[in-house]
Scaffold this active site. Sequence first.
Site, PDB file in Angstrom:
ATOM      1  N   SER A 123       6.504 -40.062  38.615  1.00  0.00           N
ATOM      2  CA  SER A 123       7.375 -39.880  37.446  1.00  0.00           C
ATOM      3  C   SER A 123       8.215 -38.612  37.680  1.00  0.00           C
ATOM      4  CB  SER A 123       6.533 -39.758  36.180  1.00  0.00           C
ATOM      5  OG  SER A 123       5.629 -38.699  36.331  1.00  0.00           O
ATOM      6  N   GLY A 146      13.906 -38.014  37.527  1.00  0.00           N
ATOM      7  CA  GLY A 146      15.244 -37.863  36.944  1.00  0.00           C
ATOM      8  C   GLY A 146      15.941 -39.190  36.720  1.00  0.00           C
ATOM      9  N   GLY A 150      16.452 -40.620  33.949  1.00  0.00           N
ATOM     10  CA  GLY A 150      17.352 -40.470  32.799  1.00  0.00           C
ATOM     11  C   GLY A 150      18.693 -39.895  33.230  1.00  0.00           C
ATOM     12  N   ASP A 194       2.299 -49.131  37.314  1.00  0.00           N
ATOM     13  CA  ASP A 194       1.484 -48.725  36.147  1.00  0.00           C
ATOM     14  C   ASP A 194       1.090 -49.981  35.372  1.00  0.00           C
ATOM     15  OD1 ASP A 194       2.110 -46.137  36.740  1.00  0.00           O
ATOM     16  OD2 ASP A 194       3.486 -45.830  35.053  1.00  0.00           O
ATOM     17  N   ILE A 195      -0.135 -49.973  34.862  1.00  0.00           N
ATOM     18  CA  ILE A 195      -0.575 -51.142  34.082  1.00  0.00           C
ATOM     19  C   ILE A 195       0.344 -51.365  32.884  1.00  0.00           C
ATOM     20  CG2 ILE A 195      -2.439 -52.017  32.599  1.00  0.00           C
ATOM     21  CD1 ILE A 195      -4.403 -50.702  34.566  1.00  0.00           C
ATOM     22  N   CYS A 211      17.039 -25.265  11.390  1.00  0.00           N
ATOM     23  CA  CYS A 211      15.987 -25.952  10.637  1.00  0.00           C
ATOM     24  C   CYS A 211      14.883 -24.968  10.252  1.00  0.00           C
ATOM     25  CB  CYS A 211      15.495 -27.177  11.399  1.00  0.00           C
ATOM     26  SG  CYS A 211      14.888 -28.437  10.262  1.00  0.00           S
ATOM     27  N   LEU A 212      13.733 -24.980  10.912  1.00  0.00           N
ATOM     28  CA  LEU A 212      12.704 -24.001  10.554  1.00  0.00           C
ATOM     29  C   LEU A 212      13.260 -22.581  10.715  1.00  0.00           C
ATOM     30  CD1 LEU A 212       9.796 -23.435   9.694  1.00  0.00           C
ATOM     31  CD2 LEU A 212       9.138 -23.487  12.089  1.00  0.00           C
ATOM     32  N   GLN A 236      14.943 -21.857   7.568  1.00  0.00           N
ATOM     33  CA  GLN A 236      13.964 -21.680   6.491  1.00  0.00           C
ATOM     34  C   GLN A 236      13.317 -20.292   6.590  1.00  0.00           C
ATOM     35  OE1 GLN A 236      11.383 -25.132   6.843  1.00  0.00           O
ATOM     36  NE2 GLN A 236      12.970 -26.544   6.137  1.00  0.00           N
ATOM     37  N   HIS A 259      20.316 -30.070  12.468  1.00  0.00           N
ATOM     38  CA  HIS A 259      20.194 -29.754  13.898  1.00  0.00           C
ATOM     39  C   HIS A 259      21.542 -29.992  14.592  1.00  0.00           C
ATOM     40  CE1 HIS A 259      15.701 -29.667  14.290  1.00  0.00           C
ATOM     41  NE2 HIS A 259      15.808 -30.298  13.133  1.00  0.00           N
ATOM     42  N   GLU A 268      22.466 -29.087  17.408  1.00  0.00           N
ATOM     43  CA  GLU A 268      22.315 -29.253  18.875  1.00  0.00           C
ATOM     44  C   GLU A 268      22.371 -30.714  19.304  1.00  0.00           C
ATOM     45  OE1 GLU A 268      19.955 -28.335  16.769  1.00  0.00           O
ATOM     46  OE2 GLU A 268      17.960 -29.053  17.337  1.00  0.00           O
TER      47      GLU A 268
HETATM   48  N1  GLN Z   1       8.830 -27.882   9.321  1.00  0.00           N
HETATM   49  C1  GLN Z   1      10.084 -27.802   8.661  1.00  0.00           C
HETATM   50  C2  GLN Z   1      10.342 -29.000   7.758  1.00  0.00           C
HETATM   51  O1  GLN Z   1       9.740 -30.038   7.928  1.00  0.00           O
HETATM   52  C3  GLN Z   1      11.211 -27.639   9.647  1.00  0.00           C
HETATM   53  C4  GLN Z   1      11.406 -28.831  10.529  1.00  0.00           C
HETATM   54  C5  GLN Z   1      12.271 -28.575  11.730  1.00  0.00           C
HETATM   55  O2  GLN Z   1      12.470 -27.433  12.137  1.00  0.00           O
HETATM   56  N2  GLN Z   1      12.752 -29.632  12.359  1.00  0.00           N
HETATM   57  O3  GLN Z   1      11.152 -28.934   6.881  1.00  0.00           O
END
Ligand code: GLN
Length: 540
Positions: A15, A18, A20, A150-151, A387-388, A391, A513, A515
């Site tokens: 595996s 590359g 992908g 692989d099986i 995201c987090l 927060q 996100h 990204e």
């Molecule tokens: N844990 C946080 C939530 O569920 C942030 C999730 C994240 O960063 N993708 O809201």
Amino acid sequence: MQTTKYIFVTGGVTSSLGKGIVSASLGKLLKARGYRVTIQKLDPYINIDPGTMNPYEHGECYVTDDGAETDLDLGHYERFLSVNTSQANNITTGRIYQTVIEKERRGDYLGKTVQVIPHITDEIQHRIQALGETGAYDMVITEIGGTVGDIESLPYIEAVRQLRYNLGFGNSMVIHLTLIPYLKAAGELKTKPTQNSVKTLLEHGVQPDVVVGRTEHPLSDDIRKKIALFCNVPKEAVIQSIDAESIYDVPLLMQEEGLDAVVLNRLGLPNNLPPDLSSWKSFLTRLKTAQKIVHIALVGKYVELKDAYKSIHEALIHAGAACDFKVHVHWLHSEMLDTLSADDFHAQFEGIQGILVAPGFGDRGIEGKIRTIQYARERQIPFFGICLGMQCAVIEFARNVCGFDDAHSSEFSTTTTHPVIHYLHGQSADVRKGGTMRLGSYPCMLSPNSSAANAYNTLQIHERHRHRLEFNDAFLNVLEENGMKATGRHPELGLVEIVEVQNHPWFVGTQFHPEYKSRVEEPHPLFVAFLKHAETYNKK
Ligand code: GLN
């Protein structure tokens, strides 16, 4: 009439070769010749999707516009091809079995014994053809996860055999990617593992049309002849995939090797116009010739495994090239940061010009993230929280600026009197875990003149989400009075999607996100703005 062509990519020997990247590179070359191409990944594990897997197991979970939690290879497909993928582009064994079992319970197979062949293989074929049947694609590239032999891969290889038989020779083909190891003691590249893995494919009735050999040393003419002879492929269909300086070199390397031409000839398609790779090449030139280095700290709890932050890392590279910067990413472990003395903590950020706090789940490393954000805010270091990360920025601000000492997220504290981040409507710690988050693309309205609006240069955007918690509106007024503004909101639901700290050069936290939407040829505006501000840090 059969119009869509199907290209299957299998893997042999080991595996991590590359597949992908090779699939994405082929897709890029075909798309650059004007074909409408999509790429699909079949994963032979039992999970319905990778959404419930730890990043240590599987790297990042990539999210599509339609809210599918998918394999990180889909990120490569989108970044290379500048296309959007969907749930149909990533199928797992779990999903195949779930569908077949649901059909069985519904009575669709009444009277019959339900078996791997034909029921599971039929469902696999159906999932492969579903993309072609939309009429939106001239070619569907299907990457089969795992290694031949692989099986768990067996039903997929059998489905490919049947599909090729049904579609006809000119409408489908198989590319087999294998390893050509170099034996240092013998000073030789060895073809035997490749011969054996092609034999395994043949045992299952599949003759590859192209063999791509992953190698650390160039394949000589003799080696190519040997592979061609023992694997039953024309010599020009033996393609070298040599270790590259950057994954973004691979499309050009594949073109030099003639992979796209071999594929088009084999499928009976015209091969007269060369692919238009001008913007890809100018990206590569900027990537390689950039002189200015920008130092970015990426703070997360999975930093040992770079794949856990794949899309963020690639987005930094795309944005860096767009600005003619080389981005040096300093990976900092959030848990470690929490335990350091003030001096040692400060030393970690020596020379850092921008701080990005990563997404995540669970309370490990949270206090390290919050401490880092306070540092970025107080020292006016450009800050990007995703995201987090966003927060944690809200928690930090509530605690250290608004004076709510026990401010926290309901994800981490059930007793806080200041739950500045709380569960979205219908969410809780107890909901069933698989596929139940707020997922996929949502609109967002930006406040004029905010850092976000200045970066996007528009007021209405769409970005992808993956979370259960959100900014708690009950605290919005007090946070805004103290200088943290909500500068992006969902137009109907009002959810806070972006926060910014005023009187700071660039402090942006996004609930979504960004990204996931950065592409090689379309860098993401927020990453570009973040890097531009980082580059000027400490230079005024
Ligand atoms: N844990 C946080 C939530 O569920 C942030 C999730 C994240 O960063 N993708 O809201």
